[in-house]
Design a protein around this motif. Structure first.
Motif, PDB file in Angstrom:
ATOM      1  N   CYS A   1       0.825  -1.203   0.000  1.00  0.00           N
ATOM      2  CA  CYS A   1       0.000   0.000   0.000  1.00  0.00           C
ATOM      3  C   CYS A   1       0.865   1.261   0.000  1.00  0.00           C
ATOM      4  CB  CYS A   1      -0.923  -0.001   1.219  1.00  0.00           C
ATOM      5  SG  CYS A   1      -2.358  -1.112   1.046  1.00  0.00           S
ATOM      6  N   PRO A   2       0.294   2.397  -0.407  1.00  0.00           N
ATOM      7  CA  PRO A   2       1.071   3.638  -0.484  1.00  0.00           C
ATOM      8  C   PRO A   2       1.580   4.097   0.878  1.00  0.00           C
ATOM      9  CG  PRO A   2      -1.017   3.854  -1.662  1.00  0.00           C
ATOM     10  CD  PRO A   2      -1.084   2.569  -0.892  1.00  0.00           C
ATOM     11  N   VAL A   3       2.723   4.763   0.863  1.00  0.00           N
ATOM     12  CA  VAL A   3       3.250   5.379   2.085  1.00  0.00           C
ATOM     13  C   VAL A   3       2.894   6.861   2.078  1.00  0.00           C
ATOM     14  CG1 VAL A   3       5.126   3.719   2.273  1.00  0.00           C
ATOM     15  CG2 VAL A   3       5.511   5.878   1.080  1.00  0.00           C
ATOM     16  N   GLU A   4       2.793   7.426   3.273  1.00  0.00           N
ATOM     17  CA  GLU A   4       2.492   8.850   3.405  1.00  0.00           C
ATOM     18  C   GLU A   4       3.051   9.328   4.739  1.00  0.00           C
ATOM     19  OE1 GLU A   4      -1.426  10.923   2.142  1.00  0.00           O
ATOM     20  OE2 GLU A   4      -1.536  10.804   4.331  1.00  0.00           O
ATOM     21  N   ALA A   5       4.345   9.523   4.762  1.00  0.00           N
ATOM     22  CA  ALA A   5       5.013   9.952   5.995  1.00  0.00           C
ATOM     23  C   ALA A   5       4.967  11.463   6.080  1.00  0.00           C
ATOM     24  CB  ALA A   5       6.449   9.454   5.995  1.00  0.00           C
ATOM     25  N   ASN A   6       4.206  11.991   7.033  1.00  0.00           N
ATOM     26  CA  ASN A   6       4.029  13.441   7.112  1.00  0.00           C
ATOM     27  C   ASN A   6       4.582  14.060   8.390  1.00  0.00           C
ATOM     28  OD1 ASN A   6       2.135  12.484   8.905  1.00  0.00           O
ATOM     29  ND2 ASN A   6       0.354  13.089   7.682  1.00  0.00           N
ATOM     30  N   TRP A   7       5.467  13.322   9.082  1.00  0.00           N
ATOM     31  CA  TRP A   7       6.221  13.929  10.186  1.00  0.00           C
ATOM     32  C   TRP A   7       7.532  13.178  10.349  1.00  0.00           C
ATOM     33  CZ3 TRP A   7       6.522  11.651  15.343  1.00  0.00           C
ATOM     34  CH2 TRP A   7       5.745  10.481  15.506  1.00  0.00           C
ATOM     35  N   GLY A   8       8.408  13.694  11.184  1.00  0.00           N
ATOM     36  CA  GLY A   8       9.798  13.278  11.191  1.00  0.00           C
ATOM     37  C   GLY A   8      10.057  11.797  11.393  1.00  0.00           C
ATOM     38  N   TYR A   9       9.372  11.188  12.355  1.00  0.00           N
ATOM     39  CA  TYR A   9       9.690   9.792  12.679  1.00  0.00           C
ATOM     40  C   TYR A   9       9.374   8.839  11.528  1.00  0.00           C
ATOM     41  CZ  TYR A   9       9.532   5.233  14.960  1.00  0.00           C
ATOM     42  OH  TYR A   9       9.719   3.911  15.277  1.00  0.00           O
ATOM     43  N   PRO A  10       8.113   8.761  11.033  1.00  0.00           N
ATOM     44  CA  PRO A  10       7.860   7.834   9.928  1.00  0.00           C
ATOM     45  C   PRO A  10       8.628   8.184   8.665  1.00  0.00           C
ATOM     46  CG  PRO A  10       5.928   9.197  10.346  1.00  0.00           C
ATOM     47  CD  PRO A  10       6.877   9.426  11.477  1.00  0.00           C
ATOM     48  N   GLU A  11       8.864   9.473   8.435  1.00  0.00           N
ATOM     49  CA  GLU A  11       9.653   9.861   7.269  1.00  0.00           C
ATOM     50  C   GLU A  11      11.053   9.263   7.350  1.00  0.00           C
ATOM     51  OE1 GLU A  11      10.567  13.893   4.766  1.00  0.00           O
ATOM     52  OE2 GLU A  11      10.811  14.004   6.940  1.00  0.00           O
ATOM     53  N   SER A  12      11.645   9.263   8.548  1.00  0.00           N
ATOM     54  CA  SER A  12      12.982   8.690   8.703  1.00  0.00           C
ATOM     55  C   SER A  12      12.973   7.182   8.452  1.00  0.00           C
ATOM     56  CB  SER A  12      13.534   8.986  10.104  1.00  0.00           C
ATOM     57  OG  SER A  12      12.889   8.221  11.111  1.00  0.00           O
ATOM     58  N   LYS A  13      11.881   6.526   8.787  1.00  0.00           N
ATOM     59  CA  LYS A  13      11.773   5.088   8.537  1.00  0.00           C
ATOM     60  C   LYS A  13      11.675   4.793   7.041  1.00  0.00           C
ATOM     61  CE  LYS A  13      11.845   3.522  12.799  1.00  0.00           C
ATOM     62  NZ  LYS A  13      12.934   2.647  13.294  1.00  0.00           N
ATOM     63  N   VAL A  14      10.903   5.599   6.310  1.00  0.00           N
ATOM     64  CA  VAL A  14      10.797   5.426   4.865  1.00  0.00           C
ATOM     65  C   VAL A  14      12.159   5.626   4.206  1.00  0.00           C
ATOM     66  CG1 VAL A  14       9.804   6.364   2.737  1.00  0.00           C
ATOM     67  CG2 VAL A  14       8.375   6.110   4.760  1.00  0.00           C
ATOM     68  N   LEU A  15      12.850   6.704   4.583  1.00  0.00           N
ATOM     69  CA  LEU A  15      14.162   6.995   4.014  1.00  0.00           C
ATOM     70  C   LEU A  15      15.171   5.894   4.336  1.00  0.00           C
ATOM     71  CD1 LEU A  15      14.403  10.828   4.799  1.00  0.00           C
ATOM     72  CD2 LEU A  15      14.034   9.767   2.563  1.00  0.00           C
ATOM     73  N   THR A  16      15.070   5.357   5.555  1.00  0.00           N
ATOM     74  CA  THR A  16      16.025   4.312   5.952  1.00  0.00           C
ATOM     75  C   THR A  16      15.765   3.016   5.215  1.00  0.00           C
ATOM     76  OG1 THR A  16      16.219   5.344   8.138  1.00  0.00           O
ATOM     77  CG2 THR A  16      17.031   3.095   7.908  1.00  0.00           C
ATOM     78  N   GLU A  17      14.507   2.653   5.031  1.00  0.00           N
ATOM     79  CA  GLU A  17      14.210   1.464   4.233  1.00  0.00           C
ATOM     80  C   GLU A  17      14.809   1.605   2.835  1.00  0.00           C
ATOM     81  OE1 GLU A  17      10.337  -0.152   3.962  1.00  0.00           O
ATOM     82  OE2 GLU A  17       9.890  -0.012   6.101  1.00  0.00           O
ATOM     83  N   ASP A  18      14.661   2.777   2.233  1.00  0.00           N
ATOM     84  CA  ASP A  18      15.188   3.008   0.878  1.00  0.00           C
ATOM     85  C   ASP A  18      16.710   2.928   0.845  1.00  0.00           C
ATOM     86  OD1 ASP A  18      12.657   3.327  -0.166  1.00  0.00           O
ATOM     87  OD2 ASP A  18      12.684   5.514  -0.065  1.00  0.00           O
ATOM     88  N   LEU A  19      17.371   3.514   1.849  1.00  0.00           N
ATOM     89  CA  LEU A  19      18.838   3.504   1.815  1.00  0.00           C
ATOM     90  C   LEU A  19      19.376   2.101   2.061  1.00  0.00           C
ATOM     91  CD1 LEU A  19      20.778   3.390   4.626  1.00  0.00           C
ATOM     92  CD2 LEU A  19      19.534   5.476   5.117  1.00  0.00           C
ATOM     93  N   ILE A  20      18.670   1.297   2.858  1.00  0.00           N
ATOM     94  CA  ILE A  20      19.098  -0.091   3.061  1.00  0.00           C
ATOM     95  C   ILE A  20      19.067  -0.849   1.743  1.00  0.00           C
ATOM     96  CG2 ILE A  20      18.469  -2.296   4.140  1.00  0.00           C
ATOM     97  CD1 ILE A  20      17.484  -0.638   6.568  1.00  0.00           C
TER      98      ILE A  20
END
Length: 357
Positions: A151-170
């Motif tokens: 399903c789509p992601v929608e990180a609109n504050w710091g904590y979940p946004e950091s998780k999305v970015l970290t999944e991508d960098l991994i």
């Protein structure tokens, strides 16, 4: 004459158990996980200098995930004491703060720190890198519509946004190590330990006027998961690491999500013997009130939280069942009576263990 004890010349390497490394090892998940995994694995806990410390079943190796030299020193200690082969690295270390919507530490620790750590791991023979992500990365849904891992992601504050970015960098910076992303719901225990739930209980216990008002849809709710079920899921992911495809994401949460009103009524009845009347208020009014309170005190509810009130999450956990043979044994609504029982028995101790002083 005293008996002379001969010490092993081989240390931990003499054991047949495989090595598991856990970052954030003194935290809520890490401590419980060490106690569980130490039965079948040699566990090394990586954590910041100073207390709290991980359980004694694991060697504690201090490191600072923002410092490349500190990470290198920690990994050299692991190489010296345990060798080059690691069955699983369970990455729990992260920054989280309900007090701020955005904080530079989210990026510095969660994103950049993980990248530095992952780069060091490339010199080891690591079978699995297990990353603790969050269900908050997803776009909220509506009651009855479950969220699966695609399903789509929608990180609109710091904590979940950091998780999305970290999944991508991994995915982009990982060579030859199978990655698993556990998207974990809000964790609770029999004692509480869920900030949203314990704050909600506190407001009703103290009969605060604010406890009767909510700026979101009271028929929406969040998804939760018991700590013991999270530990079960991680243990199964480690045990089955060779069968899990690389870059697999797994939802870890309960299959049903109680609404805000259902929790309100349950807590109200357990504490005061009646449903708890709750009124929806416009977000603009709620935000103004939160802003005013923030000027004169340090309340839990911050103005930025008002926009998130009423978001709804329901997880599809079919993939975790299929890949791990896992499903949760607990339900948050069944655990609320235990939390309230402990609160009534010793309010001061309950407040202290849940950091509500």
């Amino acid at each position: 004459m005293d008996e002379i004890i001969e010490h092993s010349k081989f240390g931990a390497r003499k054991e047949d158990k495989q090595v598991v490394v856990i970052t954030g090892s003194s935290g809520l998940i890490g401590s419980s996980l060490i106690q569980r995994l130490s039965k079948n694995y040699r566990v090394v806990g990586l954590d910041r200098v100073g207390p709290p410390y991980p359980p004694l079943q694991a060697e504690c190796v201090n490191f600072d995930i923002t410092d490349e030299k500190a990470i290198n020193a920690a990994m050299e200690r692991i190489r010296y004491g345990y060798g080059n082969k690691i069955a699983s690295v369970i990455h729990l270390a992260a920054y989280y703060d309900f007090g701020e919507k955005d904080n530079p530490k989210y990026h510095e620790i969660n994103v950049k720190g993980t990248k530095k750590f992952l780069q060091q791991l490339q010199d080891f023979d690591v079978e699995q890198f297990l990353f603790s992500s969050s269900n908050l990365i997803y776009k909220p849904t509506e009651p009855g519509v479950k969220i699966n891992e695609d399903c789509p992601v929608e990180a609109n504050w710091g904590y979940p946004e950091s998780k999305v970015l970290t999944e991508d960098l991994i995915k982009k910076n990982n060579d030859d190590i199978n990655a698993v992303f556990l998207r974990i719901a809000g964790i609770y225990t029999d004692d509480g330990h869920s900030i949203p739930i314990t704050q909600q209980i506190k407001r009703i216990y103290e009969k605060e006027l604010l406890s009767h008002f909510y700026s979101g849809d009271v028929d929406h709710g969040d998804v939760f998961v018991h700590l013991e079920d999270v530990v079960d899921a991680i243990e199964k992911a480690v045990d089955n690491r060779k069968e899990i495809p690389n870059e697999t994401a797994l939802n870890i949460g309960e299959p049903t999500s109680p609404t805000y009103q259902e929790i309100q009524d349950a807590v109200g009845n357990l504490l005061h013997g009646k449903d708890w009347e709750t009124y929806e208020v416009p977000k603009s009014l709620a935000k103004a009130g939160a802003w005013a309170r923030d000027l004169v005190s340090d309340p839990f509810i911050k103005p930025w939280m008002i926009d998130r009130a009423g978001t709804h999450y329901e997880l599809d956990i079919w993939r975790a069942k299929d890949c791990l043979g896992w499903e949760p044994k607990h339900r948050v609504m069944d655990t609320l009576p235990k939390m309230i029982e402990d609160l009534k028995a010793d309010p001061e101790a309950w407040y202290k263990k849940n950091n509500l002083d």
